[in-house]
Enzyme design. Structure first.
Site, mmCIF file in Angstrom:
data_model
loop_
_atom_site.group_PDB
_atom_site.id
_atom_site.type_symbol
_atom_site.label_atom_id
_atom_site.label_comp_id
_atom_site.label_asym_id
_atom_site.label_seq_id
_atom_site.Cartn_x
_atom_site.Cartn_y
_atom_site.Cartn_z
ATOM 1 N N TYR A 269 2.190 3.815 18.588
ATOM 2 C CA TYR A 269 2.318 3.591 17.140
ATOM 3 C C TYR A 269 3.526 2.704 16.829
ATOM 4 O O TYR A 269 3.422 1.721 16.087
ATOM 5 C CB TYR A 269 2.445 4.938 16.417
ATOM 6 C CG TYR A 269 2.797 4.817 14.957
ATOM 7 C CD1 TYR A 269 1.875 4.333 14.034
ATOM 8 C CD2 TYR A 269 4.076 5.170 14.500
ATOM 9 C CE1 TYR A 269 2.213 4.214 12.690
ATOM 10 C CE2 TYR A 269 4.416 5.048 13.159
ATOM 11 C CZ TYR A 269 3.478 4.569 12.262
ATOM 12 O OH TYR A 269 3.811 4.435 10.935
ATOM 13 N N SER B 246 7.841 0.789 10.078
ATOM 14 C CA SER B 246 8.229 2.188 10.258
ATOM 15 C C SER B 246 9.576 2.310 10.956
ATOM 16 O O SER B 246 9.937 1.471 11.802
ATOM 17 C CB SER B 246 7.149 2.877 11.097
ATOM 18 O OG SER B 246 7.640 4.062 11.668
#
Ligand code: NAD
Length: 312
Positions: free
Chosen positions: A152, A127
């Site tokens: 995350y 990501s």
């Protein structure tokens, strides 16, 4: 015939990827546990085009289940695209242990199952969040990514490190792809474009965090999937690539573009910036263009038209 195992197959990106793999003649083993991060019925609907296909097999299992993953990959799988994860920055702050368990432990289980099955090609969904609040833009793969600002983001960086370790130790070919805010039909309902569009259509206020100057490098899902296929086909040794559009858009401009696409004025509910949210993302895609032939072509206005057409 190539057989590709796709984890997170029923999700937003996974379902598009499975369709693209089937369309080009690959066999697909879809793995998903239909977790409750959002309504599992949406995920079942995402697979509507895949489940009837004779070359698609669905395995309903959790990637943390080692026996199930060993069994899933044991039978003639040539490559793995590992997309399954707990996604989302803000909920990862609420549930850091769960996020770490699924995203880090789940990734090791997949790498280990692939190694044991002798699978040579492995693609991992990382990501843009790994870049944190790096001041230098656009973000390049060679930039330092040691300052994640959400659990995350930290789990995605950890996943990249594990991928590197497996590529080094076991001569596996592993590519990590840093996705930049993907949107399009079937987008996760928690993501801004989808959430805003539904609220705007219902005439309800949209929660806007910050003053609207934060920006994101929105990437249309077909462009992301094209990049995943290219990475899968060229998987060799260990690589990291940005898959973005390289055209950051401010939140205010995104809302204006949505107003145009929906022909509806947004009612803004202004809120403070959220912890964990980065101020901007902006992909340097030169490496992916050069080495993968990645060439994203869907502009925001066009992509939003296709998204809102799906929403209807
Ligand atoms: P999604 O939530 O729609 O899809 C993820 C899928 O994984 C879901 O179907 C879910 O049921 C499944 N899953 C979750 N935990 C699992 C488990 N323990 N076992 C088996 N299956 C499990 O998310 P998405 O937006 O399609 O994202 C796919 C991947 O891309 C994720 O790894 C995400 O972190 C990454 N990513 C997405 C974006 C984006 O903008 N959508 C941006 C950067 C990275």
């Amino acid at each position: 015939m190539t057989t590709v195992a796709v984890t997170g197959a029923a999700g937003f990106i996974g379902s598009h990827l499975c369709e693209a793999l089937l369309a080009r003649g690959d066999r697909v083993v879809g793995i998903d546990c239909f977790d409750d991060f959002y309504d599992p019925a949406i995920k079942r609907a995402n697979l509507a085009n895949c489940t009837p296909h004779e070359d698609f097999r669905l395995i309903e299992a959790d990637i943390r289940d080692r026996d199930a993953m060993n069994a899933a990959l044991a039978d003639g799988v040539d490559a793995v695209v590992h997309l399954a994860a707990r996604a989302g920055v803000r909920p990862s702050i609420e549930q850091p242990v769960l996020y770490t368990d699924v995203n880090v432990n789940g990734t090791v289980v997949m790498l280990e199952a692939a190694r044991q099955a002798g699978i040579q090609r492995f693609v991992f969904a990382s990501s843009s969040s790994v870049y944190g609040n790096n001041p230098k833009v656009p973000f390049a793969e060679t930039d330092r990514v040691d300052d994640p600002i959400s659990p995350y983001a930290a789990t995605k960086k950890a996943g990249e490190l594990l991928c590197h370790t497996y590529a080094h130790l076991f001569a596996m070919n592993i590519t990590c792809l840093r996705f930049f805010t993907v949107y399009g039909p079937r987008q996760r309902p928690d993501l801004a474009i989808h959430k805003f569009a539904r609220l705007m259509r219902a005439g309800q206020p949209i929660p806007v965090f910050g003053d609207g100057s934060t920006s994101r490098d929105y990437t249309y899902v077909a462009d992301t999937v094209d990049g995943v296929l290219r990475a899968l086909d060229r998987c060799s040794r260990y690589h990291i690539y940005n898959l973005g559009e390289s055209e950051p858009v401010t939140l205010s401009d995104l809302i204006a573009a949505l107003e145009t696409a929906l022909d509806k004025k947004a009612v803004i509910d202004r809120r403070p910036m959220q912890p964990g949210d980065v101020t901007r993302t902006f992909a340097d895609t030169a490496l992916a263009r050069r080495e993968l032939g990645y060439n994203p072509g869907t502009g925001l206005a066009d992509g939003l038209q296709r998204f809102t057409a799906w929403l209807d």
